[in-house]
Enzyme design. Sequence first.
Site, PDB file in Angstrom:
ATOM      1  N   SER A  20      15.437  47.645  41.816  1.00  0.00           N
ATOM      2  CA  SER A  20      16.880  47.709  42.096  1.00  0.00           C
ATOM      3  C   SER A  20      17.512  48.911  41.391  1.00  0.00           C
ATOM      4  N   LYS A  21      17.050  49.233  40.193  1.00  0.00           N
ATOM      5  CA  LYS A  21      17.595  50.407  39.488  1.00  0.00           C
ATOM      6  C   LYS A  21      17.160  51.686  40.207  1.00  0.00           C
ATOM      7  N   THR A  23      17.205  53.656  33.848  1.00  0.00           N
ATOM      8  CA  THR A  23      16.120  53.264  32.955  1.00  0.00           C
ATOM      9  C   THR A  23      14.838  54.043  33.254  1.00  0.00           C
ATOM     10  N   ASP A  24      13.967  54.120  32.262  1.00  0.00           N
ATOM     11  CA  ASP A  24      12.662  54.758  32.495  1.00  0.00           C
ATOM     12  C   ASP A  24      11.751  53.868  33.355  1.00  0.00           C
ATOM     13  N   GLU A  25      12.147  52.588  33.531  1.00  0.00           N
ATOM     14  CA  GLU A  25      11.264  51.665  34.261  1.00  0.00           C
ATOM     15  C   GLU A  25      11.132  52.041  35.736  1.00  0.00           C
ATOM     16  N   ARG A  40       5.979  50.132  24.506  1.00  0.00           N
ATOM     17  CA  ARG A  40       7.330  50.572  24.868  1.00  0.00           C
ATOM     18  C   ARG A  40       7.767  51.663  23.881  1.00  0.00           C
ATOM     19  N   ALA A  70      25.188  46.056  35.108  1.00  0.00           N
ATOM     20  CA  ALA A  70      23.944  45.754  35.829  1.00  0.00           C
ATOM     21  C   ALA A  70      23.425  44.390  35.407  1.00  0.00           C
ATOM     22  N   GLU A  71      22.565  43.854  36.237  1.00  0.00           N
ATOM     23  CA  GLU A  71      21.657  42.803  35.794  1.00  0.00           C
ATOM     24  C   GLU A  71      20.514  43.552  35.135  1.00  0.00           C
ATOM     25  N   SER A  72      20.158  43.167  33.905  1.00  0.00           N
ATOM     26  CA  SER A  72      19.312  44.071  33.115  1.00  0.00           C
ATOM     27  C   SER A  72      17.993  43.479  32.610  1.00  0.00           C
ATOM     28  N   ARG A  93       3.627  38.235  31.742  1.00  0.00           N
ATOM     29  CA  ARG A  93       4.668  38.466  32.752  1.00  0.00           C
ATOM     30  C   ARG A  93       3.991  39.029  34.005  1.00  0.00           C
ATOM     31  N   PHE A 101      25.597  45.079  26.026  1.00  0.00           N
ATOM     32  CA  PHE A 101      24.937  45.635  24.837  1.00  0.00           C
ATOM     33  C   PHE A 101      25.204  47.151  24.716  1.00  0.00           C
ATOM     34  N   LEU A 132      32.024  40.008  32.820  1.00  0.00           N
ATOM     35  CA  LEU A 132      31.680  39.032  31.769  1.00  0.00           C
ATOM     36  C   LEU A 132      30.672  38.002  32.281  1.00  0.00           C
ATOM     37  N   TYR A 174      13.683  44.217  38.962  1.00  0.00           N
ATOM     38  CA  TYR A 174      14.697  44.947  38.184  1.00  0.00           C
ATOM     39  C   TYR A 174      14.563  46.453  38.390  1.00  0.00           C
TER      40      TYR A 174
HETATM   41  P1  NAD Z   1      23.542  44.006  29.388  1.00  0.00           P
HETATM   42  O1  NAD Z   1      22.932  42.962  30.264  1.00  0.00           O
HETATM   43  O2  NAD Z   1      23.653  43.768  27.930  1.00  0.00           O
HETATM   44  O3  NAD Z   1      25.019  44.336  29.906  1.00  0.00           O
HETATM   45  C1  NAD Z   1      25.354  44.396  31.273  1.00  0.00           C
HETATM   46  C2  NAD Z   1      26.873  44.284  31.383  1.00  0.00           C
HETATM   47  O4  NAD Z   1      27.210  44.393  32.772  1.00  0.00           O
HETATM   48  C3  NAD Z   1      27.429  42.935  30.894  1.00  0.00           C
HETATM   49  O5  NAD Z   1      28.581  43.155  30.120  1.00  0.00           O
HETATM   50  C4  NAD Z   1      27.784  42.203  32.181  1.00  0.00           C
HETATM   51  O6  NAD Z   1      28.859  41.294  32.037  1.00  0.00           O
HETATM   52  C5  NAD Z   1      28.149  43.360  33.087  1.00  0.00           C
HETATM   53  N1  NAD Z   1      27.981  43.031  34.512  1.00  0.00           N
HETATM   54  C6  NAD Z   1      26.887  42.452  35.099  1.00  0.00           C
HETATM   55  N2  NAD Z   1      27.132  42.292  36.406  1.00  0.00           N
HETATM   56  C7  NAD Z   1      28.374  42.788  36.654  1.00  0.00           C
HETATM   57  C8  NAD Z   1      29.175  42.921  37.820  1.00  0.00           C
HETATM   58  N3  NAD Z   1      28.746  42.486  38.997  1.00  0.00           N
HETATM   59  N4  NAD Z   1      30.391  43.494  37.713  1.00  0.00           N
HETATM   60  C9  NAD Z   1      30.847  43.930  36.515  1.00  0.00           C
HETATM   61  N5  NAD Z   1      30.139  43.813  35.369  1.00  0.00           N
HETATM   62  C10 NAD Z   1      28.922  43.249  35.449  1.00  0.00           C
HETATM   63  O7  NAD Z   1      22.726  45.324  29.722  1.00  0.00           O
HETATM   64  P2  NAD Z   1      22.414  46.602  28.811  1.00  0.00           P
HETATM   65  O8  NAD Z   1      21.101  46.402  28.155  1.00  0.00           O
HETATM   66  O9  NAD Z   1      23.600  46.935  27.996  1.00  0.00           O
HETATM   67  O10 NAD Z   1      22.203  47.697  29.946  1.00  0.00           O
HETATM   68  C11 NAD Z   1      23.292  48.508  30.396  1.00  0.00           C
HETATM   69  C12 NAD Z   1      22.770  49.517  31.404  1.00  0.00           C
HETATM   70  O11 NAD Z   1      21.798  50.354  30.792  1.00  0.00           O
HETATM   71  C13 NAD Z   1      22.100  48.888  32.622  1.00  0.00           C
HETATM   72  O12 NAD Z   1      22.448  49.632  33.753  1.00  0.00           O
HETATM   73  C14 NAD Z   1      20.607  49.027  32.326  1.00  0.00           C
HETATM   74  O13 NAD Z   1      19.855  49.119  33.521  1.00  0.00           O
HETATM   75  C15 NAD Z   1      20.594  50.335  31.553  1.00  0.00           C
HETATM   76  N6  NAD Z   1      19.471  50.494  30.584  1.00  0.00           N
HETATM   77  C16 NAD Z   1      19.219  49.497  29.668  1.00  0.00           C
HETATM   78  C17 NAD Z   1      18.183  49.678  28.738  1.00  0.00           C
HETATM   79  C18 NAD Z   1      17.889  48.649  27.678  1.00  0.00           C
HETATM   80  O14 NAD Z   1      16.881  48.784  26.965  1.00  0.00           O
HETATM   81  N7  NAD Z   1      18.711  47.618  27.498  1.00  0.00           N
HETATM   82  C19 NAD Z   1      17.424  50.858  28.763  1.00  0.00           C
HETATM   83  C20 NAD Z   1      17.722  51.839  29.724  1.00  0.00           C
HETATM   84  C21 NAD Z   1      18.760  51.638  30.613  1.00  0.00           C
HETATM   85  P1  TYD Z   2      11.891  43.375  27.140  1.00  0.00           P
HETATM   86  O1  TYD Z   2      12.668  43.382  25.877  1.00  0.00           O
HETATM   87  O2  TYD Z   2      12.108  42.260  28.120  1.00  0.00           O
HETATM   88  O3  TYD Z   2      12.109  44.794  27.829  1.00  0.00           O
HETATM   89  P2  TYD Z   2      11.361  45.462  29.118  1.00  0.00           P
HETATM   90  O4  TYD Z   2      10.601  44.419  29.829  1.00  0.00           O
HETATM   91  O5  TYD Z   2      12.543  45.929  29.911  1.00  0.00           O
HETATM   92  O6  TYD Z   2      10.528  46.555  28.574  1.00  0.00           O
HETATM   93  O7  TYD Z   2      10.338  43.366  26.785  1.00  0.00           O
HETATM   94  C1  TYD Z   2       9.774  44.367  25.955  1.00  0.00           C
HETATM   95  C2  TYD Z   2       8.287  44.101  25.880  1.00  0.00           C
HETATM   96  O8  TYD Z   2       8.077  42.848  25.198  1.00  0.00           O
HETATM   97  C3  TYD Z   2       7.620  43.927  27.243  1.00  0.00           C
HETATM   98  O9  TYD Z   2       6.309  44.485  27.200  1.00  0.00           O
HETATM   99  C4  TYD Z   2       7.554  42.431  27.445  1.00  0.00           C
HETATM  100  C5  TYD Z   2       7.360  41.912  26.014  1.00  0.00           C
HETATM  101  N1  TYD Z   2       7.925  40.558  25.764  1.00  0.00           N
HETATM  102  C6  TYD Z   2       7.119  39.561  25.183  1.00  0.00           C
HETATM  103  O10 TYD Z   2       5.939  39.790  24.872  1.00  0.00           O
HETATM  104  N2  TYD Z   2       7.666  38.335  24.971  1.00  0.00           N
HETATM  105  C7  TYD Z   2       8.957  38.030  25.307  1.00  0.00           C
HETATM  106  O11 TYD Z   2       9.393  36.864  25.108  1.00  0.00           O
HETATM  107  C8  TYD Z   2       9.765  39.064  25.875  1.00  0.00           C
HETATM  108  C9  TYD Z   2      11.190  38.798  26.258  1.00  0.00           C
HETATM  109  C10 TYD Z   2       9.213  40.318  26.081  1.00  0.00           C
END
Ligand code: NAD
Ligand code: TYD
Length: 351
Positions: free
Chosen positions: A161-162, A133-135, A222, A86-88, A289, A14, A38, A158
């Site tokens: 690990s971050k 992440t802020d988490e 959030r 990452a696993e996200s 959760r 993403f 992928l 999650y």
């Molecule tokens: P995402 O799950 O959409 O994308 C993760 C990508 O990493 C995928 O393309 C996946 O194929 C790849 N990947 C996973 N394991 C892998 C491995 N072992 N080797 C190579 N590639 C691998 O995640 P995202 O939401 O785009 O998040 C990207 C980064 O930003 C993460 O590090 C996450 O912790 C951080 N982040 C995300 C958010 C959010 O709201 N989504 C907010 C703050 C920080």
């Molecule tokens: P999420 O998008 O999983 O992000 P994060 O847990 O990393 O903040 O969740 C955002 C908020 O929405 C969180 O408070 C959990 C809540 N949530 C639901 O209420 N229902 C759902 O099905 C999901 C996926 C999240």
Amino acid sequence: MIKRNILITGGAGFIGSHVVRLFVNKYKNYNIYNLDDLTYSGNLENLLDVESSQNYKFLKGSINDANVINNFFEEYEFDAVIHLAAESHVDRSIANPFAFVETNVLGTVNLLNAAKKYWGRNCVNKLFYHISTDEVYGTLGETGFFTEQTPYDPNSPYSASKASSDHFVRAYGETYNLPYIISNCSNNYGPNQFPEKLIPLFIHNVIANKPLPVYGDGKYTRDWLYVVDHAYAIDLVFHKGKLQETYNIGGFNEWQNIDLVQLLCQIMDKKLDRKEDESAKLISFVKDRPGHDKRYAIDASKIKEELEWEPSVTFEEGLERTVDWYLNNEIWLKNVTSGKYQEYYKNQYQS
Ligand code: NAD
Ligand code: TYD
């Protein structure tokens, strides 16, 4: 203009796909290498518009495999790493923490080792930029904000690990003088987000007339940021951020989940030509959760003052653009929600 070989990990995901697009289009003097394994959330369809660019190359491989990483460092002589792979997803980390240790912790250490090995102690013009992440800061009460000085206090596998990966990055900076920057961002939303996270999942379910599973009382808060604004922030931090420092990135935009879902339903009713409040009838409160963090809110004044970064779109604009994208990309949505996703969905929401 300096030529640079930049490794972006997780570029098919993403946020990564938006960062890759920005860098490939904006910096023709950079060679952008997108290393991605992928996994379920990585999708090369996210990058169809840049895949034939001269300065872009996709590398398939896992950061969990040190040999793969070393070979790519040897072959392509990376000057900088922007590490997003990452696993996200928090819910997946509750079901299977070990995958998060493998990729987020061990995978990051593999990358750090390769950077240390190939850059040596003379790291002029080198940079390891770690996206976090802020988490990692844990949860806030009703008031206050996360600053760069807030102690780490992660609550989910999650975020643990971050947090661990952030500590390793900082430790490699202290111990081996590896030049690094870390940024910790709030919740992102926008096009190309895998429909397991709140906003794309609920857009998908509204389209399909399926229940909208709100966890607990829905009063969790959030701080939401449009993904393109995160990519702009990453560009600024990468080019102008101070080495060995951390930057918090946030949307100045706090929403309780239930209010956000109501707003999303109103937008969807209009876009789908449905009666007022029709989509909101799909809201269903479900079991909470475990370890659910109550509130996240970022104090982004450091990046605002030092680098003059601010979000460019309001939440209402960003949400509308996001809904439009999903409605115009139903095939993308259909492709990613078939197959294994069905199994995940059944397990996650069965009771
Ligand atoms: P995402 O799950 O959409 O994308 C993760 C990508 O990493 C995928 O393309 C996946 O194929 C790849 N990947 C996973 N394991 C892998 C491995 N072992 N080797 C190579 N590639 C691998 O995640 P995202 O939401 O785009 O998040 C990207 C980064 O930003 C993460 O590090 C996450 O912790 C951080 N982040 C995300 C958010 C959010 O709201 N989504 C907010 C703050 C920080
Ligand atoms: P999420 O998008 O999983 O992000 P994060 O847990 O990393 O903040 O969740 C955002 C908020 O929405 C969180 O408070 C959990 C809540 N949530 C639901 O209420 N229902 C759902 O099905 C999901 C996926 C999240």
